[in-house]
Design a protein around this motif. Structure first.
Motif, PDB file in Angstrom:
ATOM      1  N   UNK A  13       0.853  -1.191   0.000  1.00 41.40           N
ATOM      2  CA  UNK A  13       0.000   0.000   0.000  1.00 41.40           C
ATOM      3  C   UNK A  13       0.889   1.241   0.000  1.00 41.40           C
ATOM      4  N   UNK A  14       0.617   2.145  -0.920  1.00 42.60           N
ATOM      5  CA  UNK A  14       1.409   3.370  -1.051  1.00 42.60           C
ATOM      6  C   UNK A  14       0.567   4.579  -0.658  1.00 42.60           C
ATOM      7  N   UNK A  15       1.208   5.515  -0.010  1.00 39.06           N
ATOM      8  CA  UNK A  15       0.534   6.778   0.293  1.00 39.06           C
ATOM      9  C   UNK A  15       0.456   7.630  -0.968  1.00 39.06           C
ATOM     10  N   UNK A  16      -0.311   8.686  -0.882  1.00 42.67           N
ATOM     11  CA  UNK A  16      -0.312   9.663  -1.973  1.00 42.67           C
ATOM     12  C   UNK A  16       1.088  10.275  -2.044  1.00 42.67           C
ATOM     13  N   UNK A  17       1.497  10.767  -3.204  1.00 37.12           N
ATOM     14  CA  UNK A  17       2.849  11.335  -3.345  1.00 37.12           C
ATOM     15  C   UNK A  17       3.102  12.487  -2.371  1.00 37.12           C
ATOM     16  N   UNK A  18       4.312  12.516  -1.846  1.00 36.84           N
ATOM     17  CA  UNK A  18       4.707  13.565  -0.904  1.00 36.84           C
ATOM     18  C   UNK A  18       5.454  14.673  -1.630  1.00 36.84           C
ATOM     19  N   UNK A  19       6.431  14.281  -2.435  1.00 35.19           N
ATOM     20  CA  UNK A  19       7.160  15.228  -3.279  1.00 35.19           C
ATOM     21  C   UNK A  19       7.325  14.606  -4.660  1.00 35.19           C
ATOM     22  N   UNK A  20       7.572  15.451  -5.653  1.00 38.67           N
ATOM     23  CA  UNK A  20       7.890  14.971  -6.994  1.00 38.67           C
ATOM     24  C   UNK A  20       9.278  15.479  -7.359  1.00 38.67           C
ATOM     25  N   UNK A  21      10.185  14.554  -7.589  1.00 39.19           N
ATOM     26  CA  UNK A  21      11.551  14.935  -7.908  1.00 39.19           C
ATOM     27  C   UNK A  21      11.753  14.984  -9.420  1.00 39.19           C
ATOM     28  N   UNK A  22      12.583  15.912  -9.836  1.00 43.25           N
ATOM     29  CA  UNK A  22      12.942  16.049 -11.250  1.00 43.25           C
ATOM     30  C   UNK A  22      14.387  15.583 -11.372  1.00 43.25           C
ATOM     31  N   UNK A  23      14.561  14.392 -11.932  1.00 45.87           N
ATOM     32  CA  UNK A  23      15.879  13.762 -11.976  1.00 45.87           C
ATOM     33  C   UNK A  23      16.318  13.568 -13.420  1.00 45.87           C
ATOM     34  N   UNK A  24      17.555  13.939 -13.702  1.00 45.69           N
ATOM     35  CA  UNK A  24      18.044  13.828 -15.067  1.00 45.69           C
ATOM     36  C   UNK A  24      19.554  13.943 -15.126  1.00 45.69           C
ATOM     37  N   UNK A  25      20.042  14.464 -16.237  1.00 46.01           N
ATOM     38  CA  UNK A  25      21.469  14.547 -16.499  1.00 46.01           C
ATOM     39  C   UNK A  25      22.015  15.916 -16.093  1.00 46.01           C
ATOM     40  N   UNK A  26      23.168  15.899 -15.418  1.00 44.23           N
ATOM     41  CA  UNK A  26      23.907  17.129 -15.134  1.00 44.23           C
ATOM     42  C   UNK A  26      25.302  16.984 -15.728  1.00 44.23           C
ATOM     43  N   UNK A  27      25.851  18.109 -16.164  1.00 44.78           N
ATOM     44  CA  UNK A  27      27.147  18.086 -16.839  1.00 44.78           C
ATOM     45  C   UNK A  27      27.850  19.421 -16.638  1.00 44.78           C
ATOM     46  N   UNK A  28      29.160  19.429 -16.904  1.00 43.82           N
ATOM     47  CA  UNK A  28      29.910  20.686 -16.885  1.00 43.82           C
ATOM     48  C   UNK A  28      29.708  21.463 -18.178  1.00 43.82           C
ATOM     49  N   UNK A  29      29.206  20.796 -19.201  1.00 47.77           N
ATOM     50  CA  UNK A  29      28.865  21.470 -20.456  1.00 47.77           C
ATOM     51  C   UNK A  29      27.527  22.185 -20.296  1.00 47.77           C
ATOM     52  N   UNK A  30      27.418  23.373 -20.868  1.00 50.39           N
ATOM     53  CA  UNK A  30      26.160  24.109 -20.755  1.00 50.39           C
ATOM     54  C   UNK A  30      25.031  23.334 -21.417  1.00 50.39           C
ATOM     55  N   UNK A  31      25.334  22.715 -22.560  1.00 50.80           N
ATOM     56  CA  UNK A  31      24.375  21.841 -23.225  1.00 50.80           C
ATOM     57  C   UNK A  31      25.135  20.624 -23.720  1.00 50.80           C
ATOM     58  N   UNK A  32      24.539  19.471 -23.535  1.00 49.19           N
ATOM     59  CA  UNK A  32      25.198  18.232 -23.936  1.00 49.19           C
ATOM     60  C   UNK A  32      24.162  17.297 -24.546  1.00 49.19           C
ATOM     61  N   UNK A  33      24.588  16.469 -25.451  1.00 51.79           N
ATOM     62  CA  UNK A  33      23.693  15.464 -26.043  1.00 51.79           C
ATOM     63  C   UNK A  33      23.962  14.115 -25.398  1.00 51.79           C
ATOM     64  N   UNK A  34      23.017  13.206 -25.542  1.00 49.97           N
ATOM     65  CA  UNK A  34      23.189  11.872 -24.974  1.00 49.97           C
ATOM     66  C   UNK A  34      24.412  11.183 -25.567  1.00 49.97           C
TER      67      UNK A  34
END
Length: 258
Positions: free
Chosen positions: A118-139
């Motif tokens: 059983x899960x509770x309703x969401x508490x927080x929503x995290x935004x998770x992705x890629x971080x880099x030293x480049x201002x813009x980077x491709x996959x």
């Protein structure tokens, strides 16, 4: 048996009954919450680095909930993969936090009916992705990639399983960010809130770190889960609604955006 002996016997009987009652009362309101033994501030820190068992936004939130219902919560910090074992296989923890129905679905299904969790309703929503030293980077430019051990980058599984990519799994977020700053890896997988919090608190940057908003991001919610105590999860849902103002203030205190 004289009168004094009767009184002493009755007193001893009453003391034993009261002791049993107190023990039962404690066991009925004392719960163990299995948490991750990593530093993932501002959300939580169970690493013990600052000689604290568990702290951050999540500890404050869960403790506030416990106080409202006169519960006693014990936080039990474990490595992520072992935490799943203790919760799913061994049932040594009453609750798991954070949890999400989308996390480890095949593992959960191999041991039980997933509908029993059983899960509770969401508490927080995290935004998770890629971080880099480049201002813009491709996959395609992420030739080396790091993530915290036990995390599954949903939108970037190809990076984890590609033989052309150097994959490093770290024990904690600090090590993850250090790998990037030392240019040991091109990209890291991290929450934007966690990245911002840790950089401000622990690092003096020579060059900026960029969260790559133009790439895919994983929006993941944190919930409280339980197998044995669905009623407590329901109370927690009610608490999230009735204490929304306090919870939002707590999020602001910890610079949590969602």
């Amino acid at each position: 048996m004289n009168q004094l002996e009767k009184i002493l016997k009755q007193f001893m009987y009453f003391s034993v009954v009261m002791l049993l009652f107190m023990c039962n009362a404690r066991s009925a309101t004392h719960y163990v919450v299995g948490v991750e033994n990593i530093e993932y501030l501002p959300y939580y820190d169970g690493s013990g680095i600052d000689k604290a068992d568990y702290y951050g936004f999540s500890e404050k939130l869960l403790t506030l909930f416990a106080q409202q219902h006169e519960f006693e919560l014990e936080f039990y910090a474990l490595p992520i993969n072992r935490l799943y074992k203790e919760f799913i296989e061994h049932r040594h923890v009453d609750f798991k936090y954070p949890d999400n129905p989308k996390w480890k679905p095949s593992y959960k299904a191999s041991f039980m009916d997933v509908n029993d969790i059983i899960y509770s309703r969401p508490i927080v929503e995290t935004k998770t992705g890629i971080a880099s030293l480049n201002k813009k980077i491709t996959i395609s430019e992420c030739v080396s990639f790091a993530t915290v051990r036990g995390f599954t980058p949903q939108s970037f599984k190809s990076l984890m399983y590609s033989k052309k990519i150097e994959l490093i799994e770290t024990a904690n977020v600090m090590e993850l960010i250090e790998l990037l700053l030392k240019e040991r890896v091109k990209c890291i997988y991290i929450s934007n809130d966690v990245l911002d919090y840790n950089i401000v608190k622990y690092f003096k940057l020579i060059r900026p770190v960029y969260f790559q908003n133009q790439l895919s991001v994983d929006l993941q919610t944190f919930s409280l889960s339980s197998i044995e105590y669905p009623g407590i999860v329901k109370k927690f849902d009610q608490f999230l609604v009735s204490h929304k103002i306090q919870i939002n203030k707590l999020k602001q205190q910890y610079h949590i955006k969602n």
